[in-house]
Design an enzyme around this catalytic site. Structure first.
Site, PDB file in Angstrom:
ATOM      1  N   SER A 255       0.842  -1.189   0.000  1.00  0.00           N
ATOM      2  CA  SER A 255       0.000   0.000   0.000  1.00  0.00           C
ATOM      3  C   SER A 255       0.883   1.248   0.000  1.00  0.00           C
ATOM      4  CB  SER A 255      -0.961  -0.036   1.195  1.00  0.00           C
ATOM      5  OG  SER A 255      -1.980   0.916   1.053  1.00  0.00           O
TER       6      SER A 255
ATOM      7  N   ASP B 103      -9.333  -4.620  -5.894  1.00  0.00           N
ATOM      8  CA  ASP B 103      -8.968  -3.683  -4.825  1.00  0.00           C
ATOM      9  C   ASP B 103      -9.823  -2.423  -4.931  1.00  0.00           C
ATOM     10  OD1 ASP B 103      -7.722  -2.000  -2.993  1.00  0.00           O
ATOM     11  OD2 ASP B 103      -5.704  -2.689  -3.510  1.00  0.00           O
TER      12      ASP B 103
ATOM     13  N   HIS C 293      -7.771  -5.286  -1.314  1.00  0.00           N
ATOM     14  CA  HIS C 293      -6.507  -4.651  -0.939  1.00  0.00           C
ATOM     15  C   HIS C 293      -5.619  -5.571  -0.093  1.00  0.00           C
ATOM     16  CE1 HIS C 293      -3.849  -1.276  -0.572  1.00  0.00           C
ATOM     17  NE2 HIS C 293      -3.968  -1.207   0.733  1.00  0.00           N
TER      18      HIS C 293
END
Length: 721
Positions: free
Chosen positions: A586, A661, A693
């Site tokens: 991320s 995601d 995600h």
């Protein structure tokens, strides 16, 4: 003596050699799962409840325990005794704890939101009452326990539990258009709440937020599934600089059945609202779009007048939290970074400062509440070092501060409602969670639960231990930890693999028990890698200036700090400066991508999982909090995007993303892939169909991912023979 010494070394080496090697399969099949207290809920008086699962009968129960003795007092409800309910997955009490809402068939929507079938269970009569035949969201008892409010199909409903009558109180709800009483995607993700309605204390009013998403751009994702044709997930997602939902605060009166819109002046967001201890006063928090001007409104629900009682501004941004607490006289507790560190403040009901309760060059990291009888505040802080968390008590006037727990490691408390007791969860880097019972004065009463069995199991493995240290570079002194290979030889050179997240206010270097990634890092250390984690500038719990230095320039200082950290670590005699890699997920993937590109003379390889590639692609609330809008700050967005540096790629790069995601969109990796292709740069990629995600749903998903990453590291970071 020499023979004995040699014999001792031989025995030690043999013992080490006989220990087990950790495997990826064990990491991801739950072999190292910790024991924990599930769904602990503090009750009235000195009691708490737990949600327990019986593996033999495959049933669930809610059991009541005494804080004082830790003994089970009774079983409140067991699904074995319910004809129409074989199990339940969550529960919530009404105010006087005579009824429960039980949830079954829970399915996730986004990160925090769910749908489910819910029942009201009457403890005295042992009867079940279905709230709605359809799946609903966030059913909530009225304070008088006579009604339940809930959301369905973007509208709000009230069920009268005495008559079974259902009243629909909003009618304009429509998917991807209008939402009543439930937050939209970006509020759920960034302001961290789902239920956007609240009962007044007298059960006469419901305050709720209405989200008008009409002008918010729509994002769509293909869902590949198992059918002949893919489907699409379509939802409203405001990217940086785009239109947000128009959010209004409304009030529904159950007696008159009228709904009134509340005037809150000019604002962009309503990140919090709550009822005060005056039944006629509703409190709402507003923020401007830059999120650096926060106002606290008090609304009189009799005449619908509103006034600003408190206003906080910041040159960067004001963080939103859940620490606002009203005392009996309607004075309130507030936490703020206004003196440079997050501390507790006490204000009158008119917003006048009474006193700053805590102060010092450390942070309050959690606020547990106030015992008004003893005028004592309970909180968690970094007073004993920024990588530790300790529980403290202090008087409302800021005097007689007392440490209640061990100063080292990570302590978190679950207090009884009257603050007479708390269960403390303690762990550190070498100790899995231990649950201990304390009284409100900090006296240890007894141990509740430990993970000694896990410790004993882990003693049979070759596992490296974290070494915490401070890494000094030209940019500052940073918290760090290191894992060394078990048979570490200071005369050898080892490849270095760095891990980090680095996002604003985050912390990756903390003195607490292992996550799954920690086990993976230990596996890599066992394979002959030195693993290091460094929290550079922009991370949290070292003061506002340290955290907010990255304002308007995400990816500048944090990347510089990781590059400089790698250079300093490369000077160590046991690090091979030509064999340094980095990874992250991320925000950490955004970082690892930039580090490999901008630090191409330092890093040989990088892995980026679900990375943000351009902040232009990410949501409005998070991104603009730190960057303002792309229209206002185009250079801040573009000068630190990996898209603009693909020509600098010299090392080996693995790009990983889930196609489903909804948070950091697959678009990011697709744009990065295309940029690398156009620059004729070789790279590796792994895409996971329909995974969100976290890339975890589905059989063997995490195992496959970590096998992939482990092999990539072994192929591209060479070990000294």
């Amino acid at each position: 003596m020499k023979k004995i010494f040699v014999f001792f070394i031989a025995i030690t080496s043999l013992a080490t050699a006989q220990k087990q090697h950790i495997t990826l399969e064990e990491i991801w099949n739950g072999s190292f799962r910790t024991e924990r207290m599930n769904e602990l809920n503090s009750m009235n008086g000195d009691f708490y409840t737990l949600l327990n699962f019986n593996r033999k009968t495959r049933s669930t129960s809610i059991d009541k325990y005494s804080y004082e003795t830790l003994e089970k007092v009774r079983t409140i409800v067991d699904s074995n005794d319910l004809n129409n309910l074989k199990y339940f997955e969550n529960y919530s009490f009404n105010n006087n704890e005579t009824k429960l809402i039980l949830g079954v068939d829970i399915e996730p929507i986004y990160r925090r939101s769910t749908l489910g079938i819910f029942y009201v269970y009457d403890i005295a009569s042992k009867s079940l009452q279905l709230i709605d035949k359809d799946k609903i969201q966030e059913p909530t008892f009225s304070p008088d326990s006579k009604k339940v409010a809930y959301a369905k199909n973007n509208n709000l409903f009230i069920k009268n539990l005495e008559t079974n009558k259902v009243t629909q109180i909003t009618f304009d709800g429509l998917k991807n258009n209008i939402i009543n009483g439930i937050s939209d995607w970006v509020y759920e993700e960034e302001f961290e709440f789902v239920r956007a309605f609240k009962w007044s204390n007298d059960s006469k009013n419901i305050a709720f937020l209405r989200f008008d998403e009409t002008e918010v751009p729509t994002f769509s994702m293909d869902i590949y599934g198992n059918t002949l044709y893919p489907t699409q997930q379509v939802f409203k997602y405001p990217k940086a600089g785009e239109n947000n939902s128009v959010v209004t605060l409304k009030l529904y009166n159950t007696t008159t059945a009228k709904t009134t819109k509340i005037d809150l002046g000019n604002y962009e967001y309503i990140p919090r609202f709550t009822w005060t201890n005056d039944i006629n006063i509703l409190c709402a928090t507003t923020l401007n779009r830059h999120q650096n001007n926060l106002k606290l409104y008090f609304i009189n629900t009799v005449n619908f007048s509103s006034k600003v009682v408190f206003n906080e501004t910041d040159k960067a941004y004001v963080d939103v939290n859940d620490n606002l607490t009203f005392l009996n006289d309607n004075s309130f507790i507030w936490t703020s970074e206004k003196d440079g560190f997050n501390h507790i403040y006490h204000y009158t009901k008119n917003g006048k400062l009474i006193n700053q309760v805590t102060n010092g060059n450390w942070e309050v990291t959690d606020f547990y509440g106030v015992n008004e009888k003893t005028k004592t505040i309970f909180y968690q802080s970094t007073e004993d070092g920024s990588i530790n968390r300790t529980i403290y008590a202090i008087k409302l006037n800021g005097k007689n501060k007392k440490r209640l727990t061990n100063p080292s490691g990570t302590n978190s408390a679950s207090f009884s409602k009257n603050f007479n007791f708390f269960i403390n969860t303690f762990s550190d880097a070498n100790t899995p969670p231990i649950y201990n019972l304390y009284n409100g004065s900090g006296e240890l009463i007894k141990e509740v639960l430990n993970n000694n069995a896990l410790l004993e199991k882990l003693s049979t493995y070759n596992l490296a231990k974290k070494e915490f240290f401070t890494l000094k570079t030209g940019n500052g002194a940073f918290n760090a930890w290191m894992l060394k290979p078990l048979n570490f030889d200071a005369n050898k050179e080892y490849p270095l693999f760095m891990t980090q997240y680095s996002g604003p206010g985050s912390q990756s270097v903390s003195n607490k028990w292992n996550s799954a990634n920690d086990y993976w890092h230990k596996l890599l250390a066992e394979k002959g890698y030195v693993i290091v984690c460094v929290d550079g500038r922009g991370t949290g719990f070292k003061g506002a200036n340290f955290k907010k230095i990255t304002y308007k320039e995400l990816g500048k200082y944090e990347v510089l700090d990781q590059i400089e950290a790698a250079k300093e670590l490369g000077k160590l005699p046991f690090i091979d400066a030509n064999e340094i890699g980095i990874w992250g997920w991320s925000y950490g993937g955004f970082m690892s991508s930039n580090c490999l590109l901008k630090g191409n003379d330092v890093f040989k390889m990088a892995i980026a999982v679900a990375p943000v590639i351009s902040w232009r692609f990410y949501d409005s609330i998070y991104t603009e909090r730190y960057m303002q809008t792309p229209q206002e700050n185009p250079n801040g967005y573009d000068e630190n995007s990996p898209l603009n540096y693909v020509n600098l790629l010299n090392g080996n790069f693995l790009l990983v993303h889930g196609s489903g995601d909804d948070n950091v969109h697959f678009q990011n990796s697709m744009r990065m892939s295309n940029a690398l292709i156009e620059a004729n740069k070789p790279f590796d990629q792994a895409f996971y169909p329909d995974r969100t995600h976290g890339i975890y749903r589905g059989k063997n998903t995490r195992l496959h991912l970590y096998n992939k990453m482990t092999k990539f590291i072994e192929q591209n970071l060479k070990k000294t023979k």
